[in-house]
Design a protein around this motif. Structure first.
Motif, PDB file in Angstrom:
ATOM      1  N   HIS A 126       0.810  -1.224   0.000  1.00 28.85           N
ATOM      2  CA  HIS A 126       0.000   0.000   0.000  1.00 28.85           C
ATOM      3  C   HIS A 126       0.842   1.273   0.000  1.00 28.85           C
ATOM      4  CE1 HIS A 126       1.058   0.090   4.256  1.00 28.85           C
ATOM      5  NE2 HIS A 126       0.568   1.314   4.321  1.00 28.85           N
ATOM      6  N   THR A 127       2.160   1.162   0.077  1.00 30.79           N
ATOM      7  CA  THR A 127       2.998   2.356   0.128  1.00 30.79           C
ATOM      8  C   THR A 127       3.291   2.853  -1.287  1.00 30.79           C
ATOM      9  OG1 THR A 127       5.040   1.050   0.119  1.00 30.79           O
ATOM     10  CG2 THR A 127       4.078   1.588   2.263  1.00 30.79           C
ATOM     11  N   PRO A 128       3.343   4.166  -1.489  1.00 32.97           N
ATOM     12  CA  PRO A 128       3.653   4.690  -2.825  1.00 32.97           C
ATOM     13  C   PRO A 128       4.991   4.191  -3.353  1.00 32.97           C
ATOM     14  CG  PRO A 128       2.771   6.434  -1.432  1.00 32.97           C
ATOM     15  CD  PRO A 128       2.996   5.237  -0.541  1.00 32.97           C
ATOM     16  N   GLU A 129       5.953   3.940  -2.462  1.00 35.72           N
ATOM     17  CA  GLU A 129       7.262   3.446  -2.894  1.00 35.72           C
ATOM     18  C   GLU A 129       7.146   2.074  -3.553  1.00 35.72           C
ATOM     19  OE1 GLU A 129       7.598   6.345   0.347  1.00 35.72           O
ATOM     20  OE2 GLU A 129       6.544   4.418   0.192  1.00 35.72           O
ATOM     21  N   TYR A 130       6.126   1.307  -3.154  1.00 38.43           N
ATOM     22  CA  TYR A 130       5.911  -0.009  -3.761  1.00 38.43           C
ATOM     23  C   TYR A 130       4.968   0.082  -4.962  1.00 38.43           C
ATOM     24  CZ  TYR A 130       4.988  -5.007  -4.268  1.00 38.43           C
ATOM     25  OH  TYR A 130       4.883  -6.277  -4.773  1.00 38.43           O
ATOM     26  N   ARG A 426     -13.192  -1.181  -5.863  1.00 40.06           N
ATOM     27  CA  ARG A 426     -12.968  -0.895  -4.449  1.00 40.06           C
ATOM     28  C   ARG A 426     -11.937   0.215  -4.319  1.00 40.06           C
ATOM     29  NH1 ARG A 426     -15.452  -4.897  -0.914  1.00 40.06           N
ATOM     30  NH2 ARG A 426     -14.512  -3.653   0.735  1.00 40.06           N
ATOM     31  N   TYR A 427     -11.894   0.796  -3.144  1.00 35.67           N
ATOM     32  CA  TYR A 427     -10.977   1.902  -2.890  1.00 35.67           C
ATOM     33  C   TYR A 427      -9.561   1.431  -2.582  1.00 35.67           C
ATOM     34  CZ  TYR A 427      -8.523   5.319  -0.005  1.00 35.67           C
ATOM     35  OH  TYR A 427      -7.560   6.130   0.538  1.00 35.67           O
ATOM     36  N   TRP A 428      -9.437   0.457  -1.679  1.00 35.88           N
ATOM     37  CA  TRP A 428      -8.132   0.117  -1.115  1.00 35.88           C
ATOM     38  C   TRP A 428      -7.360  -0.827  -2.043  1.00 35.88           C
ATOM     39  CZ3 TRP A 428      -5.147   2.625   1.749  1.00 35.88           C
ATOM     40  CH2 TRP A 428      -4.130   2.037   2.503  1.00 35.88           C
ATOM     41  N   GLY A 429      -6.789  -0.210  -3.067  1.00 33.42           N
ATOM     42  CA  GLY A 429      -6.014  -0.979  -4.029  1.00 33.42           C
ATOM     43  C   GLY A 429      -5.128  -0.046  -4.826  1.00 33.42           C
ATOM     44  N   LEU A 453      -1.138   8.589  -7.193  1.00 29.19           N
ATOM     45  CA  LEU A 453      -1.351   8.395  -5.754  1.00 29.19           C
ATOM     46  C   LEU A 453      -2.798   8.061  -5.449  1.00 29.19           C
ATOM     47  CD1 LEU A 453       0.834  11.318  -4.364  1.00 29.19           C
ATOM     48  CD2 LEU A 453       1.297   8.874  -4.147  1.00 29.19           C
ATOM     49  N   LEU A 454      -2.986   7.116  -4.557  1.00 29.69           N
ATOM     50  CA  LEU A 454      -4.314   6.812  -4.040  1.00 29.69           C
ATOM     51  C   LEU A 454      -4.650   7.874  -3.010  1.00 29.69           C
ATOM     52  CD1 LEU A 454      -6.646   4.691  -3.953  1.00 29.69           C
ATOM     53  CD2 LEU A 454      -5.471   3.691  -1.982  1.00 29.69           C
ATOM     54  N   PRO A 455      -5.687   8.681  -3.268  1.00 27.97           N
ATOM     55  CA  PRO A 455      -5.969   9.773  -2.327  1.00 27.97           C
ATOM     56  C   PRO A 455      -6.605   9.255  -1.041  1.00 27.97           C
ATOM     57  CG  PRO A 455      -7.667   9.690  -4.018  1.00 27.97           C
ATOM     58  CD  PRO A 455      -6.630   8.658  -4.402  1.00 27.97           C
ATOM     59  N   ASP A 456      -6.374   9.982   0.038  1.00 31.89           N
ATOM     60  CA  ASP A 456      -7.088   9.692   1.283  1.00 31.89           C
ATOM     61  C   ASP A 456      -8.479  10.308   1.169  1.00 31.89           C
ATOM     62  OD1 ASP A 456      -5.288   8.192   2.753  1.00 31.89           O
ATOM     63  OD2 ASP A 456      -4.217   9.946   3.471  1.00 31.89           O
ATOM     64  N   ASP A 491     -11.186   2.240 -11.314  1.00 34.48           N
ATOM     65  CA  ASP A 491     -11.015   0.905 -10.743  1.00 34.48           C
ATOM     66  C   ASP A 491      -9.596   0.777 -10.193  1.00 34.48           C
ATOM     67  OD1 ASP A 491     -13.554   0.268 -11.461  1.00 34.48           O
ATOM     68  OD2 ASP A 491     -13.017  -1.190 -13.017  1.00 34.48           O
ATOM     69  N   THR A 492      -9.440  -0.077  -9.211  1.00 33.20           N
ATOM     70  CA  THR A 492      -8.112  -0.395  -8.698  1.00 33.20           C
ATOM     71  C   THR A 492      -7.762  -1.828  -9.088  1.00 33.20           C
ATOM     72  OG1 THR A 492      -9.107  -0.988  -6.571  1.00 33.20           O
ATOM     73  CG2 THR A 492      -8.189   1.230  -6.780  1.00 33.20           C
TER      74      THR A 492
END
Length: 815
Positions: A126-130, A426-429, A453-456, A491-492
């Motif tokens: 889930h980290t941007p570095e990954y 879904r969001y968390w992807g 980036l996946l926004p908060d 989509d994620t």
């Protein structure tokens, strides 16, 4: 007699391993070993089922290090996806906060177990570095023509509010995550073209034979599902110019075709029925069938439904028209979405023909006495004109050649494997790095602009479309080609995309110019030992193999397979079911840590049974391994006895022989993943040491020290904390973890005598102490010389003698 202070000892050595970075590695040594456990998703506390798995991996890391290997044992987190998101939704905490809190908790729990990793290589999906590099890899697939978007019927979970890959629909058509019945929907979706690699994925399974569990290989073979046959066109009698293509593995049976069947979703159905009297009836049937899952439609327990649509297909072999049906058991996702039906040679077609009053023509002669219905075996062709008399193999070849000569068909290979659907609503992807422009269509985000980036966001609950679609500040963007307004993909990606390459990132986790360097990937890959559950046999393992082959073809690494050896551990059960939170039968380790310590817990898991088998948790089992470790502790600390400086005796010689035989057994057992028998051997050795210490004259100091060193070294991978403490107390100035695994003396390890059992008709009748190297002839002679055996022979000769020297002679006599 004092017990060892497990709490203080464990805290001490865990700190030492961490501070001294004992298990951190680089690429300096030529003798690498990549030891990896499937990285976990951080959605809850560890229970004993998890502890068992991590204990296995840690044992191997420590043992292989002592064997002189440069062992890479990294840890990371499968931190995107449904498990983490659903857990966050249930708690009301944002997925990012929930996930990162759980990661820290799990790291503490792993440290308390004494599990050691190279934490400098830690990654989290889930980290941007990954996920910058997950997106970069997506773009490589796009550029290679291996990623595409199309509208397709998909598996939809109404509870999870997202699409599922075929592999994620389990049981009777249920979502693998929540168990809700899955529905079908038509949606625009992203796919990876895994079908381009179907043959290689299948072929390369052969190279894994003997290195992967056979059932995993077979599961992948069946999922890929290669079928050889022929495809050919059949004209529609009532519509000149219209035709349908069918695929069959048995073109030799075509003379027995008495009807043909289309999948209800086949585009030809809509074309044919438009404006016909049966249009509404057909539409109603199609609608009803498409609500069913593929599993329901293919179930052998359910009666097949079908409907004649008022048209006929022309059998090219006979020139005769046969009625055209639609039926639930024909799928658009397999083959051509159309089949020829030969009830004489297919039971499903037989049942359908009987139900609808259709003729049945046999095309293969059943053997004499056959009284079944459809016959699927070999035999001479009948009722098949130029094929009559040929066996099945010859007839298939001749029928295929006939089709090819006339230009209406050809030999064809089909696969059950479908392209990998990676879209998730879904969001968390990981966001998919694509935009849609009114002028330029689908356009990839430039690599220089990654990560997307996946926004908060505040409202991340599923609504049937991605929650990101409601975030205009995320969606609205500019086209990288023309600079005009464009819309981001909302989509994620399926979390299995993240886990299809994480093992490569571990090779080079700090690289900010590429996902990994080829040099480092080529040093570490393939993973030498991979450990995980059988439930990943198709999903993760197949996708990881696909990714590795694609990245190899694109020039990013040399390995063609990701995992050289695979070990799938059994499940830990309690109250008759797999230990899991959903079943309410989990056992938390915390109370056991307090009462017995990590080493006793680890040793119990090793002792519990063969690692490949399911095991039943016993709440009292840890106490037994704790008692054993305390007995070893007392031997190491001289509690209750005095060692003397004296000359060796036969007792000293014998205990040394026991030590070397035990080392030989334990080494072999660890190599074979037979950890339970290794622990049993150590317990037997512990009993022998206690008997030696209590024997006449007491223990000789030099002999006891040598034997205890051997015990401590063998315990080091299994119970590292107390083993390290005992090693230090023995006066050794080295870190036990970096000591070399001892070597047994072949002369000392050889058994001089063994007990040979003699059976007569399966029952033990005598025993002899014999030389361990006794020959077969000598062993038989000894057995036959027994007065007890002679009493059963009655002066005659045995009917049969089965010799397994030096341990068993089995004699068979007539009653």
């Amino acid at each position: 007699m004092a017990n060892y202070d497990h709490a203080a000892i464990e805290e001490k050595w865990q700190a030492r391993w961490a501070d001294e970075r004992t298990f951190y590695v680089d690429e300096a040594s030529p003798d690498k070993f990549y030891n990896l456990q499937m990285y976990p998703y951080p959605s809850g506390d560890l229970h004993m089922g998890h502890i068992r798995n991590y204990s296995y991996t840690d044992l191997l890391t420590r043992y292989l290090t002592m064997m002189g290997h440069n062992v890479l044992a990294p840890m990371g987190w499968d931190s995107f996806g449904l498990p983490a998101e659903n857990a966050a939704i249930n708690t009301g905490i944002h997925p990012r906060e929930f996930t990162e809190t759980r990661i820290e908790k799990m790291k503490q729990q792993l440290r308390r177990l004494g599990a050691v990793y190279d934490w400098s290589r830690e990654v989290a999906a889930h980290t941007p570095e990954y996920y910058r590099w997950t997106q970069w890899l997506f773009l490589q697939f796009w550029d290679a023509g291996l990623a595409y978007k199309k509208q397709a019927p998909v598996n939809w979970c109404p509870s999870c509010q997202t699409v599922l890959a075929n592999e994620q629909v389990v049981g009777d058509g249920e979502c693998e995550r929540c168990g809700t019945p899955v529905e079908k929907r038509d949606l625009d979706q992203w796919f990876f073209k895994i079908t381009d690699y179907a043959q290689r994925l299948l072929d390369d399974l052969e190279g894994l034979r003997g290195q992967w569990p056979e059932r995993v290989r077979i599961m992948q073979e069946n999922w890929i599902g290669r079928s050889e046959g022929a495809s050919f066109r059949m004209e529609i009698a009532e519509r000149p110019g219209a035709s349908v293509e069918v695929f069959t593995t048995r073109p030799d049976t075509s003379f027995g075709m008495t009807f043909a069947v289309l999948a209800p979703e086949h585009p030809l159905v809509e074309e044919l029925i438009a404006g016909t009297p049966q249009e509404q009836e057909v539409r109603d049937f199609v609608h009803r069938v498409t609500l069913q899952t593929e599993i329901d439609r293919l179930s052998t327990e359910k009666e097949k439904e079908g409907l004649a649509i008022g048209f006929h297909a022309v059998n090219p072999f006979t020139g005769q028209p046969v009625p055209l049906f639609i039926a639930d058991y024909v799928l658009m996702t397999y083959g051509t979405g159309a089949i020829m039906a030969v009830p004489g040679q297919d039971q499903r077609d037989w049942d359908f023909a009987r139900k609808h009053g259709l003729p049945i023509i046999r095309t293969v002669q059943p053997p004499e006495g056959f009284d079944g219905e459809a016959y699927t075996g070999d035999g001479p062709a009948i009722n098949s004109e130029f094929l009559d008399g040929l066996g099945v193999e010859e007839a298939v070849a001749a029928a295929t050649e006939w089709l090819e000569e006339r230009g209406i068909g050809e030999a064809t290979v089909q696969f059950r494997l479908r392209d990998w659907l990676i879209s998730r609503q879904r969001y968390w992807g990981c966001p998919i790095p694509m935009v849609t422009c009114p002028e330029d269509g689908l356009v990839p985000v430039p690599a220089s602009d990654l990560p997307v980036l996946l926004p908060d966001i505040e409202d991340y609950r599923p609504k049937g479309q991605s929650p990101l679609a409601a975030e205009e500040h995320f969606v609205a963007t500019t086209c990288p080609v023309c600079g005009g307004p464009a819309r981001r993909e909302t989509d994620t990606m399926d979390t299995f995309v993240d886990s299809s390459w994480y093992f490569l990132r571990f090779a080079d986790p700090a690289n900010d110019q590429a996902p990994f360097s080829r040099e480092k990937a080529d040093y570490w890959m393939p993973v030498d030992q991979y450990i995980g559950g059988i439930e990943h046999a198709v999903l993760h393992l197949l996708y990881a193999r696909f990714f590795t082959k694609v990245l190899g073809d694109l020039g990013f690494l040399s390995a063609s397979e990701p995992f050289a050896r695979l070990f799938t551990q059994g499940m830990l059960t309690k109250d008759g079911a797999k230990m899991s939170k959903s079943k309410g039968n989990v056992v938390a380790p915390d109370a056991y840590y307090e009462s017995y310590g990590a080493d006793a817990i680890r040793l119990y898991h090793y002792f519990l049974g063969p690692p490949t088998d399911d095991a039943v948790w016993n709440d009292d089992g840890v106490e037994g391994t704790y008692r054993f470790l305390n007995r070893v502790w007392r031997l190491a600390t001289g509690d209750g006895f005095e060692a003397a400086d004296r000359d060796p005796t036969p007792a000293d010689d014998e205990i040394l022989r026991v030590a070397h035989r035990t080392l030989q057994r334990v080494s072999g057992d660890i190599e074979r993943f037979s950890f339970n028998t290794a622990v049993a051997a150590l317990m037997e050795y512990g009993n022998a040491l206690r008997a030696y210490v209590a024997g006449d004259g007491g223990p000789r100091r030099e002999t006891l020290a040598a034997c205890m060193d051997m015990m401590i070294l063998m315990l080091a991978p299994m119970t590292p904390h107390v083993a390290h403490e005992m090693w230090e107390l023995a006066g050794h100035g080295t870190m036990l973890a970096t000591e070399r695994w001892p070597q047994w003396d072949e002369d000392l390890a050889v058994l001089e005598t063994v007990t040979m059992v003699v059976q007569v008709n399966g029952k033990v009748r005598d025993r002899f102490e014999v030389s361990a190297d006794i020959s077969e002839d000598e062993a038989v002679a000894v057995a036959l010389s027994s007065e007890k055996v002679q009493g059963y022979l009655g002066g005659g000769e045995p009917d049969r003698v089965i010799a397994r020297p030096p341990k068993l002679i089995s004699i068979v006599v007539s009653s």
